[in-house]
Design an enzyme around this catalytic site. Structure first.
Site, mmCIF file in Angstrom:
data_model
loop_
_atom_site.group_PDB
_atom_site.id
_atom_site.type_symbol
_atom_site.label_atom_id
_atom_site.label_comp_id
_atom_site.label_asym_id
_atom_site.label_seq_id
_atom_site.Cartn_x
_atom_site.Cartn_y
_atom_site.Cartn_z
ATOM 1 N N ARG A 141 9.423 -16.686 1.656
ATOM 2 C CA ARG A 141 8.495 -15.813 2.375
ATOM 3 C C ARG A 141 7.116 -16.446 2.527
ATOM 4 O O ARG A 141 6.223 -15.855 3.155
ATOM 5 C CB ARG A 141 8.351 -14.483 1.631
ATOM 6 C CG ARG A 141 9.650 -13.710 1.459
ATOM 7 C CD ARG A 141 9.493 -12.542 0.500
ATOM 8 N NE ARG A 141 8.650 -11.500 1.023
ATOM 9 C CZ ARG A 141 9.082 -10.351 1.556
ATOM 10 N NH1 ARG A 141 10.381 -10.118 1.629
ATOM 11 N NH2 ARG A 141 8.253 -9.454 2.003
ATOM 12 N N TYR A 144 4.938 -16.849 5.837
ATOM 13 C CA TYR A 144 4.202 -15.677 6.321
ATOM 14 C C TYR A 144 3.058 -15.327 5.380
ATOM 15 O O TYR A 144 1.903 -15.199 5.809
ATOM 16 C CB TYR A 144 5.168 -14.499 6.456
ATOM 17 C CG TYR A 144 4.540 -13.249 7.033
ATOM 18 C CD1 TYR A 144 4.169 -13.202 8.373
ATOM 19 C CD2 TYR A 144 4.339 -12.121 6.250
ATOM 20 C CE1 TYR A 144 3.604 -12.061 8.912
ATOM 21 C CE2 TYR A 144 3.771 -10.971 6.785
ATOM 22 C CZ TYR A 144 3.408 -10.941 8.112
ATOM 23 O OH TYR A 144 2.847 -9.806 8.643
ATOM 24 N N GLY A 147 0.482 -18.186 5.272
ATOM 25 C CA GLY A 147 -0.140 -18.313 6.586
ATOM 26 C C GLY A 147 -1.207 -17.261 6.810
ATOM 27 O O GLY A 147 -2.300 -17.548 7.322
ATOM 28 N N VAL A 186 13.113 -2.441 6.853
ATOM 29 C CA VAL A 186 13.910 -1.437 6.159
ATOM 30 C C VAL A 186 14.043 -0.147 6.965
ATOM 31 O O VAL A 186 15.127 0.444 7.028
ATOM 32 C CB VAL A 186 13.341 -1.186 4.738
ATOM 33 C CG1 VAL A 186 11.950 -0.567 4.783
ATOM 34 C CG2 VAL A 186 14.288 -0.305 3.934
ATOM 35 N N VAL A 187 12.981 0.330 7.595
ATOM 36 C CA VAL A 187 13.060 1.592 8.331
ATOM 37 C C VAL A 187 14.003 1.455 9.523
ATOM 38 O O VAL A 187 14.901 2.292 9.725
ATOM 39 C CB VAL A 187 11.660 2.055 8.790
ATOM 40 C CG1 VAL A 187 11.771 3.269 9.710
ATOM 41 C CG2 VAL A 187 10.791 2.389 7.585
ATOM 42 N N THR A 209 9.550 0.181 -4.545
ATOM 43 C CA THR A 209 8.795 1.172 -3.781
ATOM 44 C C THR A 209 8.062 0.536 -2.609
ATOM 45 O O THR A 209 7.708 -0.642 -2.632
ATOM 46 C CB THR A 209 7.766 1.902 -4.663
ATOM 47 O OG1 THR A 209 6.753 0.992 -5.084
ATOM 48 C CG2 THR A 209 8.435 2.539 -5.875
ATOM 49 N N ARG A 210 7.847 1.370 -1.586
ATOM 50 C CA ARG A 210 7.031 1.000 -0.434
ATOM 51 C C ARG A 210 6.204 2.217 -0.024
ATOM 52 O O ARG A 210 6.534 3.355 -0.367
ATOM 53 C CB ARG A 210 7.901 0.554 0.749
ATOM 54 C CG ARG A 210 8.693 -0.725 0.531
ATOM 55 C CD ARG A 210 7.805 -1.943 0.416
ATOM 56 N NE ARG A 210 8.593 -3.160 0.308
ATOM 57 C CZ ARG A 210 9.003 -3.677 -0.835
ATOM 58 N NH1 ARG A 210 8.748 -3.061 -1.986
ATOM 59 N NH2 ARG A 210 9.684 -4.814 -0.844
ATOM 60 N N PRO A 273 8.881 -7.981 -2.960
ATOM 61 C CA PRO A 273 8.003 -7.236 -3.868
ATOM 62 C C PRO A 273 8.688 -5.987 -4.426
ATOM 63 O O PRO A 273 9.401 -5.285 -3.713
ATOM 64 C CB PRO A 273 6.811 -6.847 -2.985
ATOM 65 C CG PRO A 273 6.857 -7.786 -1.837
ATOM 66 C CD PRO A 273 8.303 -8.093 -1.610
ATOM 67 N N ARG A 276 4.692 -1.584 -3.818
ATOM 68 C CA ARG A 276 3.716 -1.765 -2.752
ATOM 69 C C ARG A 276 3.075 -0.413 -2.457
ATOM 70 O O ARG A 276 3.750 0.523 -2.048
ATOM 71 C CB ARG A 276 4.411 -2.317 -1.511
ATOM 72 C CG ARG A 276 3.508 -2.787 -0.387
ATOM 73 C CD ARG A 276 2.490 -3.804 -0.796
ATOM 74 N NE ARG A 276 3.007 -5.037 -1.348
ATOM 75 C CZ ARG A 276 3.616 -5.994 -0.667
ATOM 76 N NH1 ARG A 276 3.870 -5.871 0.605
ATOM 77 N NH2 ARG A 276 3.987 -7.099 -1.278
#
Length: 310
Positions: A141, A144, A147, A186-187, A209-210, A273, A276
């Site tokens: 990852r 991204y 960057g 994910v959504v 979690t998000r 992660p 979040r």
């Protein structure tokens, strides 16, 4: 009337931003190379005389006369940014350099769409802007994450060296209409799988979690940050502090789609992660902003969109 440049303007967030800027009475130039963006996202804006589309890659210089620049150009989902990781890093770094150079030349105010990914797999929870993150610089990852971190560095160096008016926005998970059904987020993954009555795939045990922010709330925060006094540069978290497990999200999607899908589990990807959640005190204080659209309401709107497109 401000002349506003939006890079990545044909993408999910960019198209909503272009729409909002036009509604606010601006003259909008939308720039996109259409790697992940789509003309379908901006088709309804093409007839507007104050909207212009330019197919262009921000890794190359661009010469236009504008008052404001929103730099959103970069693949944002793991499926897309890991497909060509070197190109992803170049888009963040060269894109930032080219847009900062343009802003310096024309005296424009410029906003960088950064990301909660700069916090990595956080050891501090929830995440305030003062937290410096826990990012793997050599992982899958990293193209991204790093960057975007370098882009933030360049923005603040230009601010210090050239007195450039900058704004840095850290975007937390955002969802809504015009998400790409195949972008791997994910959504969108859950909704598409549920509408097709396919197994819903959870990576890990679903306890990670998000915090999910509906796109209209995010765009409101972005516009307010650009309009805020020049002394407030950010970084500023914009996201919904409501925290949900991935399993809770899957269960809500199944409920709202009336799906026959079953939940299946797969191994957690590298560097994904586990937690979040944004601290949004700075957004409340400086922008008088906080999200208003709850997850249930936003999911229903997003599901209605996906029912029409798949």
């Amino acid at each position: 009337m401000n002349r506003v440049l939006v890079t990545g303007g044909a993408g999910f967030l960019g198209s909503h931003l272009c729409e909002r800027l036009l509604q606010d009475g601006n003259d909008v130039i939308c720039v996109d190379n259409l790697y992940t963006g789509s003309k379908d996202n901006i088709r309804h804006l093409m007839a507007n005389p104050y909207f212009e589309f330019i197919r262009h890659d921000v890794t190359e210089p661009l010469y236009v006369e504008v008052d404001q620049i929103y730099n959103l150009a970069c693949p944002a989902s793991p499926v897309h940014y890991q497909a060509n990781p070197v190109k992803t890093t170049k888009t963040s770094v060269y894109g930032a350099l080219n847009m900062l150079g343009l802003a310096k030349r024309v005296g424009a105010r410029i906003l960088q769409a950064s990301t909660s990914e700069v916090y990595g797999d956080p050891e501090v929870h929830p995440q305030p802007e003062s937290y410096r993150g826990c990012v793997n610089p050599i992982g899958v990852r990293s193209c991204y994450d790093e960057g975007k971190r370098v882009a933030e560095t360049l923005f603040f160096d230009y601010h210090r060296m050239h007195k450039l008016q900058i704004k840095v926005l850290r975007i937390f998970n955002t969802y809504g209409p015009r998400m790409n059904p195949s972008d791997g987020r994910v959504v969108s993954n859950f909704i598409v799988q549920a509408l097709k009555n396919q197994d819903i795939t959870i990576y890990g045990d679903g306890s990670q979690t998000r915090s999910f922010c509906y796109v209209d709330d995010l765009i409101e925060g972005m516009v307010r940050l650009m309009a805020s006094p020049s002394a407030f540069t950010g970084p500023c978290n914009i996201g919904n502090p409501g925290e949900f497990t991935i399993l809770q999200l899957a269960e809500k999607v199944i409920q709202f789609t009336d799906s026959r899908s079953k939940i299946v589990y797969q191994p957690l990807p590298a560097d994904d992660p586990l937690q979040r959640k944004p601290v949004i005190d700075l957004a409340k204080q400086h922008l008088d902003w906080e999200p208003h659209i709850a997850l249930d309401e936003g999911l229903k709107k997003t599901i209605d969109y996906f029912r029409r497109v798949i």
